[in-house]
Write an enzyme that holds these catalytic residues in place. Structure first.
Site, short mmCIF file in Angstrom:
data_model
loop_
_atom_site.label_atom_id
_atom_site.label_comp_id
_atom_site.label_asym_id
_atom_site.label_seq_id
_atom_site.Cartn_x
_atom_site.Cartn_y
_atom_site.Cartn_z
N ALA A 30 33.81 36.19 26.02
CA ALA A 30 32.61 36.87 25.51
C ALA A 30 31.35 36.48 26.29
O ALA A 30 30.25 36.88 25.92
CB ALA A 30 32.43 36.55 24.03
N THR A 31 31.51 35.71 27.36
CA THR A 31 30.32 35.26 28.11
C THR A 31 29.85 36.32 29.10
O THR A 31 28.81 36.15 29.75
CB THR A 31 30.63 33.97 28.91
OG1 THR A 31 31.74 34.25 29.77
CG2 THR A 31 30.96 32.82 27.99
N ARG B 78 34.34 29.76 28.74
CA ARG B 78 34.13 28.40 29.27
C ARG B 78 32.65 28.08 29.41
O ARG B 78 32.27 26.92 29.39
CB ARG B 78 34.80 28.26 30.65
CG ARG B 78 36.31 28.21 30.62
CD ARG B 78 36.88 28.41 32.00
NE ARG B 78 36.43 29.69 32.55
CZ ARG B 78 36.78 30.17 33.73
NH1 ARG B 78 37.57 29.46 34.51
NH2 ARG B 78 36.33 31.34 34.14
N ASP C 153 38.76 26.39 27.90
CA ASP C 153 39.48 27.04 29.00
C ASP C 153 40.81 27.52 28.42
O ASP C 153 41.64 26.71 27.99
CB ASP C 153 39.70 26.03 30.14
CG ASP C 153 40.36 26.69 31.35
OD1 ASP C 153 41.03 27.73 31.19
OD2 ASP C 153 40.19 26.13 32.46
N ASN D 51 40.65 39.36 25.58
CA ASN D 51 39.94 39.98 26.71
C ASN D 51 39.83 39.05 27.92
O ASN D 51 39.80 39.52 29.06
CB ASN D 51 38.54 40.41 26.22
CG ASN D 51 37.59 40.68 27.37
OD1 ASN D 51 37.68 41.70 28.04
ND2 ASN D 51 36.68 39.73 27.61
N SER E 177 44.91 47.01 31.82
CA SER E 177 44.22 47.58 32.98
C SER E 177 45.05 48.73 33.53
O SER E 177 46.26 48.81 33.26
CB SER E 177 44.10 46.50 34.05
OG SER E 177 43.69 47.04 35.29
N TYR F 197 47.91 40.12 40.42
CA TYR F 197 47.04 40.60 39.32
C TYR F 197 47.76 41.73 38.57
O TYR F 197 47.81 41.73 37.34
CB TYR F 197 45.69 41.08 39.86
CG TYR F 197 44.81 41.65 38.76
CD1 TYR F 197 44.33 40.83 37.74
CD2 TYR F 197 44.49 43.00 38.73
CE1 TYR F 197 43.54 41.36 36.72
CE2 TYR F 197 43.70 43.54 37.71
CZ TYR F 197 43.22 42.70 36.71
OH TYR F 197 42.45 43.22 35.69
N PRO G 236 41.47 49.77 31.21
CA PRO G 236 40.42 50.40 32.01
C PRO G 236 40.76 50.48 33.49
O PRO G 236 41.50 49.66 34.03
CB PRO G 236 39.23 49.45 31.83
CG PRO G 236 39.64 48.43 30.80
CD PRO G 236 41.12 48.39 30.81
N VAL H 74 35.58 48.89 36.16
CA VAL H 74 34.43 48.61 35.29
C VAL H 74 33.52 47.65 36.04
O VAL H 74 33.98 46.59 36.49
CB VAL H 74 34.86 47.93 33.97
CG1 VAL H 74 33.70 47.91 32.97
CG2 VAL H 74 36.09 48.58 33.36
P1 NDP Z 1 34.07 39.35 33.68
O1 NDP Z 1 34.35 38.47 34.83
O2 NDP Z 1 32.72 39.91 33.53
O3 NDP Z 1 34.47 38.61 32.32
C1 NDP Z 1 35.64 37.82 32.23
C2 NDP Z 1 35.58 36.97 30.99
O4 NDP Z 1 36.80 36.20 30.91
C3 NDP Z 1 34.42 35.97 31.02
O5 NDP Z 1 33.80 35.93 29.76
C4 NDP Z 1 35.10 34.65 31.33
O6 NDP Z 1 34.41 33.58 30.68
C5 NDP Z 1 36.47 34.85 30.66
N1 NDP Z 1 37.46 33.94 31.26
C6 NDP Z 1 37.96 33.99 32.52
N2 NDP Z 1 38.76 32.93 32.73
C7 NDP Z 1 38.76 32.21 31.59
C8 NDP Z 1 39.38 31.00 31.19
N3 NDP Z 1 40.18 30.30 32.02
N4 NDP Z 1 39.16 30.52 29.94
C9 NDP Z 1 38.35 31.20 29.10
N5 NDP Z 1 37.74 32.35 29.40
C10 NDP Z 1 37.93 32.84 30.65
O7 NDP Z 1 35.16 40.53 33.77
P2 NDP Z 1 35.52 41.76 32.80
O8 NDP Z 1 34.64 41.81 31.62
O9 NDP Z 1 35.63 42.95 33.67
O10 NDP Z 1 37.01 41.35 32.39
C11 NDP Z 1 37.46 41.29 31.06
C12 NDP Z 1 38.92 41.73 31.04
O11 NDP Z 1 38.99 43.10 31.45
C13 NDP Z 1 39.84 40.96 31.96
O12 NDP Z 1 41.05 40.71 31.28
C14 NDP Z 1 40.09 41.93 33.12
O13 NDP Z 1 41.31 41.71 33.75
C15 NDP Z 1 40.06 43.25 32.38
N6 NDP Z 1 39.80 44.43 33.20
C16 NDP Z 1 38.65 44.52 33.95
C17 NDP Z 1 38.43 45.65 34.71
C18 NDP Z 1 37.25 45.79 35.62
O14 NDP Z 1 37.29 46.65 36.53
N7 NDP Z 1 36.19 45.02 35.42
C19 NDP Z 1 39.37 46.80 34.67
C20 NDP Z 1 40.51 46.58 33.85
C21 NDP Z 1 40.70 45.45 33.13
P3 NDP Z 1 34.03 32.18 31.36
O15 NDP Z 1 33.96 32.41 32.85
O16 NDP Z 1 32.73 31.81 30.74
O17 NDP Z 1 35.14 31.29 30.96
C1 8X3 Z 2 40.81 45.84 37.13
C2 8X3 Z 2 40.76 47.17 37.77
O1 8X3 Z 2 41.43 48.56 39.78
O2 8X3 Z 2 41.13 46.17 40.16
O3 8X3 Z 2 41.87 45.65 36.27
O4 8X3 Z 2 43.04 46.97 38.98
S1 8X3 Z 2 41.65 47.20 39.23
#
Ligand code: NDP
Ligand code: 8X3
Length: 252
Positions: free
Chosen positions: A10-11, A34, A59, A86, A139, A152, A182, A185
């Site tokens: 949620a960060t 984290r 973590d 998420n 995804s 991935y 998605p 994004v």
């Molecule tokens: P962001 O990088 O903006 O957010 C990722 C979030 O995951 C952060 O809040 C981060 O928090 C948390 N996170 C990552 N690693 C850890 C860990 N080891 N422990 C706890 N928290 C963790 O990316 P998105 O919002 O885009 O990603 C969210 C989800 O959406 C992911 O699962 C991603 O695979 C998926 N997704 C994203 C797409 C895109 O194009 N953006 C498309 C499809 C799916 P912190 O670093 O503070 O720990």
């Molecule tokens: C994230 C989107 O296109 O990198 O899941 O797979 S993509």
């Protein structure tokens, strides 16, 4: 009594946008990640709404950290109605013969094992109460595989299988299981994927209007606001300019 939603990651990005949507829906929130300062900032941002927020900094790759964080929750906060799995990332974009072990481990430990560890700890409470909704963030990479996406994509294919398996196993317990899948994004996702290289990250979205985190939060809001007898199994959501994992239309 207000419902409780736990949102991992949620960060930033999708998790943060989902927290805001579910706060507007009146959910009390458990927000995880984290980066403690980001969690506190979001808590402050939500403080004028008539909901309560608890932040848990851990973590998700480390079981002992997850367990210690959950132990800190007062008993009434353990009645989690909605779990949004998420937290996740892509680390690197390399052909299979060049990928880094450390990137592979981080993706598998976060996207697959972390999701499993946390879910395993939350599910028994939902079973006891015969009520719950788990939403796994998958995804387009969970449905297709693209060049340099190998590990991935494997982790998100695993999320798809876990979602289907959870849905079957939790059927007798009135627990809904959904996924949202998605395409592109624009969040911190690509900056993380390219290890902080902002130029490479910006290139991903060049000439395209991508999805925004709020678009995915909208979908999650829709899922959790369906009547009890309706479950949205999966939503595949793409930018209008993206037809598949590899076909995009970019303006010059
Ligand atoms: P962001 O990088 O903006 O957010 C990722 C979030 O995951 C952060 O809040 C981060 O928090 C948390 N996170 C990552 N690693 C850890 C860990 N080891 N422990 C706890 N928290 C963790 O990316 P998105 O919002 O885009 O990603 C969210 C989800 O959406 C992911 O699962 C991603 O695979 C998926 N997704 C994203 C797409 C895109 O194009 N953006 C498309 C499809 C799916 P912190 O670093 O503070 O720990
Ligand atoms: C994230 C989107 O296109 O990198 O899941 O797979 S993509």
């Amino acid at each position: 009594m207000k419902k409780i939603a736990m949102i991992t990651g949620a960060t930033s990005g999708i998790g943060k946008a989902t927290a805001k949507k579910l706060a507007q829906q009146g959910y009390n929130l458990i927000l995880t990640g984290r980066r403690a300062s980001r969690l506190e900032e979001l808590k402050t941002e939500l403080q004028n709404l008539p909901i309560q927020t608890v932040t848990l900094c851990f973590d998700i790759q480390v079981t002992s950290e997850i367990e210690a964080a959950l132990k800190k929750l007062p008993a009434e906060w353990l009645n989690i109605d909605v779990l949004v799995n998420n937290a996740g990332l892509a680390a690197g974009a390399d052909p299979i013969y060049n990928g880094l072990w450390s990137d592979w481990e981080q993706m598998i430990d976060t996207n697959v094992k972390g999701l499993l560890y946390l879910s395993k700890l939350i599910i028994p409470g939902m079973m006891e109460r015969q009520q719950g909704h788990i939403i796994n963030v998958s995804s387009i990479a969970g449905k297709e595989t693209y060049a340099n996406g190998n590990v991935y994509c494997a982790t998100k294919h695993a999320v798809e299988a876990i979602t289907k398996g959870m849905r079957i196993d939790l059927l007798p317990y009135n627990i809904k299981v959904s996924s949202v899948s998605p395409g592109m994004v624009e969040t911190e996702f690509s900056i993380v994927r390219y290890h902080g290289d902002k130029d490479k990250a910006d290139n991903v979205y060049k000439g395209i209007t991508p999805l925004y985190a709020e678009d995915i939060a909208d979908a999650i809001e829709f899922m959790v606001t369906r009547p009890a007898h309706v479950n949205i199994n999966d939503m595949l959501i793409m930018p209008s300019a993206q037809a598949s994992a590899v076909y995009n239309h970019r303006e010059e």
